[in-house]
Design a protein around this motif. Structure first.
Motif, PDB file in Angstrom:
ATOM      1  N   GLY A 263       4.787   2.889  -5.456  1.00  0.00           N
ATOM      2  CA  GLY A 263       4.095   2.612  -6.951  1.00  0.00           C
ATOM      3  C   GLY A 263       3.647   0.988  -6.416  1.00  0.00           C
ATOM      4  N   THR A 264       5.042  -0.117  -6.373  1.00  0.00           N
ATOM      5  CA  THR A 264       4.342  -1.222  -6.143  1.00  0.00           C
ATOM      6  C   THR A 264       3.903  -1.375  -5.022  1.00  0.00           C
ATOM      7  N   ASN A 265       3.581  -0.902  -4.252  1.00  0.00           N
ATOM      8  CA  ASN A 265       2.367  -1.647  -3.384  1.00  0.00           C
ATOM      9  C   ASN A 265       0.600  -1.683  -4.306  1.00  0.00           C
ATOM     10  N   LEU A 266       0.671  -0.527  -4.808  1.00  0.00           N
ATOM     11  CA  LEU A 266      -0.845  -0.507  -5.865  1.00  0.00           C
ATOM     12  C   LEU A 266      -0.391  -1.113  -7.332  1.00  0.00           C
ATOM     13  N   GLU A 267       0.685  -1.093  -7.203  1.00  0.00           N
ATOM     14  CA  GLU A 267       0.321  -2.368  -8.779  1.00  0.00           C
ATOM     15  C   GLU A 267       0.020  -3.533  -7.961  1.00  0.00           C
ATOM     16  N   ARG A 268       0.585  -4.412  -6.641  1.00  0.00           N
ATOM     17  CA  ARG A 268       0.475  -5.380  -5.918  1.00  0.00           C
ATOM     18  C   ARG A 268      -0.501  -5.537  -5.660  1.00  0.00           C
ATOM     19  N   LYS A 269      -1.882  -4.502  -4.822  1.00  0.00           N
ATOM     20  CA  LYS A 269      -2.608  -4.608  -5.338  1.00  0.00           C
ATOM     21  C   LYS A 269      -3.944  -5.048  -6.654  1.00  0.00           C
ATOM     22  N   VAL A 270      -3.426  -3.668  -7.949  1.00  0.00           N
ATOM     23  CA  VAL A 270      -4.215  -4.181  -8.928  1.00  0.00           C
ATOM     24  C   VAL A 270      -4.136  -5.625  -9.486  1.00  0.00           C
ATOM     25  N   GLN A 271      -2.761  -6.244  -9.371  1.00  0.00           N
ATOM     26  CA  GLN A 271      -2.227  -7.417  -9.814  1.00  0.00           C
ATOM     27  C   GLN A 271      -3.405  -8.365  -9.135  1.00  0.00           C
ATOM     28  N   ALA A 272      -3.455  -8.099  -7.538  1.00  0.00           N
ATOM     29  CA  ALA A 272      -4.509  -9.124  -7.096  1.00  0.00           C
ATOM     30  C   ALA A 272      -5.374  -8.874  -7.428  1.00  0.00           C
ATOM     31  N   THR A 273      -6.537  -7.764  -7.607  1.00  0.00           N
ATOM     32  CA  THR A 273      -8.017  -7.827  -7.974  1.00  0.00           C
ATOM     33  C   THR A 273      -7.778  -8.257  -9.266  1.00  0.00           C
TER      34      THR A 273
END
Length: 733
Positions: free
Chosen positions: A204-214
């Motif tokens: 979950g945190t990995n996905l959140e970091r990607k969403v924040q980056a995009t």
């Protein structure tokens, strides 16, 4: 001849100023020395090892069982790029471990542990802190009506995360993308719950970091797109306005059949290229026509005339008539009517051929002039187009500048637009490079304590501690344990080792020529024969550090072995304080050594024969009030000088060195001193002190004899009968 003892390897002194080299002793190897120490202190090692085993067993049984749950995840080597644009983030090479190390660090991050604690509702659970034996006097951990206060939630959340991290381990599988997340606790079900929650929250945190980056990249690119759109529109308007003002008309780019695309081009350039190509063709045609016309003028019959069918027919007819005319001239005169008729036809054909050739030449001239005129017209048109094109080039300089600006703005705008599209796709799909391979199951057996492993560790620890204790005791223990320590600790050459005599007296052992003691002293005698240039010293004393170390037995034995070697030997009991030689001869000590030192000169009346051992002996005589005063005079030197005239060897049983002045006084008068050292009976420091006293008296210590040696006690045994390692070999010799 007896062999040299292997324990006597050293440099044997010849005299006070000479020495002789004997073969070096083969010392015990390092492994054998450690083995000897281990056997000697085996009970200490066994005791320490047993205590460690018992302690390990007790500790293992008292430990609380713990259960370890394992969740396996896969981390793909995927670079987190905002867009497919080089330079956003460096790609990882195959051997680069930076990406994986980062992921391992994220797995053990504090924020992830606190997130798991919050999800499992452990922050406000008193049972959680009690399960891990956490107690604190902080206000955040004080229960009020069975609950924690809300004010200390941040402190408890941080502490809960620390507890989870302390019991978590991240174990990457070597040469793979798999990572094991292991959690250990006293509760099997709780361990599995935490391990699975850890894997899920990491994804979950990995996905959140990607969403924040995009999201950040999309907002930034959207602003840049608006700016570049305005710049592109302005540059296009500027380009179109300038082209209209300067009447610059360019044809659009076209795609050819082979897949290539041409750039924009002006009408003037196209016209110039077309007219110039036509001019080149006209010039080529003019040159050909000129060449044909010139050829007619030079040769008279051009190629065109030769190819003309009518001319060729006329010439063929003329050739036939000419042939007929020649036949007639053979028989008739030119005035013959038939000949004149043929001649008239020939002239007519010649005129016809000339007319036809004239027409061919005229047509070539006409063709040449036409091509020349056409070439001049095309050349004039090309010159006109050249002027127009140069003028257009001058007016297109600024146009090209504006065009380049438009192309640059369009390329930047298209690139940003493509990246914006990619960000939208990546943010919408939500691709994750982490996946769960095996969720954690509830462990059925505790992972610790492991009885066999703990007992093995306790055994190893016990052996190590026991070995260290044995080495420490070995260093503390100053006793001379085996022959090799005589030279190592005392710096004294070893003449031999004498076994302990049990069950009979030393005299009885010496009488038995097959006894171990006889073999041992034969080795000592053999070594003595290498100490001087003339062999065994003619006069020597045998002493020790303290009484009862075997010095008297050594003196008796050496006198016996020398006598059996057909030497004339006298043994003097120099210990006037505690005489002992007279007991062996079965006489009293009313007359002896002290009488001569007191002034009596009749040596024969002071000696007695030891018939069973084969030598002469002199008892100590009456015990004087102060033996040291008798030894300080010159009488001892006189006695030795007179006895050397009658005997081959003088052996003096000297008093002990420590506490008495007798031994140094006797040692200074003889050729050498043999030092008796009791195995396991005397400290090496005392022996070194005694040797220092002898050295101060300028005594020459030949070497040492290790007495009362027990191979089993010293753990020095090589399996031989009396255990000092060379007895059987010397028996065979």
């Amino acid at each position: 001849m007896n062999m040299i003892s292997p324990h006597s390897a050293s440099t044997m002194p010849l005299s006070r100023n000479q020495s002789v080299m004997v073969p070096p002793v083969e010392g015990a190897s390092i492994i054998r020395q450690y083995l000897r120490i281990a056997i000697r202190w085996r009970y200490v090692i066994i005791g320490v090892t047993a205590a460690c085993l018992v302690a390990g067993l007790v500790i293992t049984l008292l430990m609380t069982p713990k259960f370890t749950a394992t969740s396996t995840i896969e981390i793909s080597r995927e670079a987190d790029k905002v867009a497919n644009f080089q330079g956003v983030e460096r790609e990882n090479s195959f051997t680069d471990q930076e990406f994986y190390q980062t992921q391992y660090g994220l797995l053990k991050s504090r924020s992830l542990s606190e997130r798991v604690a919050a999800q499992l509702r452990l922050v406000d659970d008193p049972a959680f802190y009690e399960r891990f034996n956490h107690s604190s006097s902080e206000p955040a951990f004080q229960l009020q009506n069975g609950r924690y206060s809300a004010a200390g939630r941040a402190v408890r959340q941080r502490k809960a995360g620390e507890i989870l991290l302390d019991h978590l381990s991240v174990d990457p599988t070597r040469l793979s993308r798999l990572v094991d997340i292991q959690f250990t606790s006293p509760d099997a079900e709780f361990s599995a719950k935490v391990a699975n929650a850890w894997s899920e929250n990491f994804i979950g945190t990995n996905l959140e970091r990607k969403v924040q980056a995009t999201s950040y990249g999309r907002n930034l690119l959207q602003q840049q797109l608006a700016q570049f759109k305005q710049r592109l529109d302005a540059s296009q308007r500027q380009l179109v306005g300038y082209a209209s003002a300067q009447q610059i008309i360019n044809l659009p780019a076209q795609s050819s059949g082979d897949g290539k695309t041409t750039s924009e081009r002006s009408i003037v350039a196209d016209d110039l290229a077309a007219i110039n190509a036509t001019l080149n063709e006209a010039t080529a045609e003019r040159i050909q026509a000129e060449a044909r016309y010139t050829q007619v003028g030079k040769a008279g019959a051009s190629t065109e005339a030769l190819r003309n069918q009518a001319i060729n027919n006329l010439r063929q007819r003329r050739a036939e008539l000419a042939s007929d005319y020649q036949r007639l001239m053979v028989q008739f005169e030119p005035g013959y009517p038939a000949a004149q008729s043929i001649k008239s036809q020939l002239d007519q054909l010649d005129r016809s051929i000339s007319r036809e050739e004239g027409r061919v030449k005229g047509s070539l001239q006409t063709e040449y002039l036409a091509s020349l005129e056409r070439e001049r017209a095309l050349k004039s048109k090309v010159d006109q187009l050249k002027s127009s094109y140069l003028d257009l080039r001058r007016r297109s300089i600024q146009y090209n500048i504006y065009q380049q600006e438009v192309d640059t703005n369009r390329a930047l705008y298209d690139g940003l637009l493509q990246r914006f599209k990619e960000i939208g796709v990546a943010g919408g799909v939500g691709v994750n490079n982490v996946s769960i391979v095996d969720p954690a199951d509830i462990p059925q057996r505790p992972s610790s304590p492991r009885l066999l492993l703990n007992l093995a560790l306790a055994l190893i620890a016990g052996l190590v501690i026991g070995a260290v204790s044995a080495l420490a005791l070995e260093q503390i223990d100053e006793a001379i344990a085996d022959p090799s320590e005589v030279e190592r600790r005392l710096g004294l050459p070893l003449l031999g080792s004498v076994p302990r005599v049990e069950g009979r007296t030393p005299k009885e052992a010496l009488i038995d020529r097959k006894s171990d003691m006889v073999d041992a002293y034969l080795a000592v005698q053999t070594n003595l024969s290498f100490t001087t240039e003339h062999g065994v010293p003619r006069s020597f004393a045998v002493t020790s550090t303290r009484p009862a170390e075997g010095k008297s037995t050594t003196a008796l034995a050496l006198a016996t072995t020398l006598a059996r070697a057909q030497r004339k030997v006298i043994l003097i009991d120099g210990d006037m304080r505690s005489p002992s030689i007279h007991h062996l001869g079965g006489v009293d000590h009313d007359r002896g050594f002290s009488n001569f030192l007191s002034g009596e000169d009749n040596i024969a009346s002071l000696t007695f024969e030891m018939h069973d051992l084969g030598f002469t002996a002199m008892s100590a005589g009456p015990i004087p009030p102060n033996a040291a005063e008798l030894l300080t005079g010159a009488r001892l030197s006189i006695l030795i000088e007179r006895l050397l005239d009658q005997y081959d060897h003088i052996v003096i049983d000297s008093p002990p060195v420590m506490g008495l002045a007798d031994a140094p006084l006797i040692a200074s008068r003889v050729e050498g001193v043999i030092y008796a050292i009791e195995s396991h009976g005397i400290r090496s420091s005392m022996v070194r002190t005694a040797l220092g006293r002898l050295s101060s008296a300028n005594a020459h210590v030949i070497g040492g004899v290790l007495t009362k040696f027990d191979a089993r006690k010293a753990n020095y045994g090589y399996g031989y009968e009396y255990g000092y390692g060379y007895g059987q070999a010397e028996k065979k010799a």
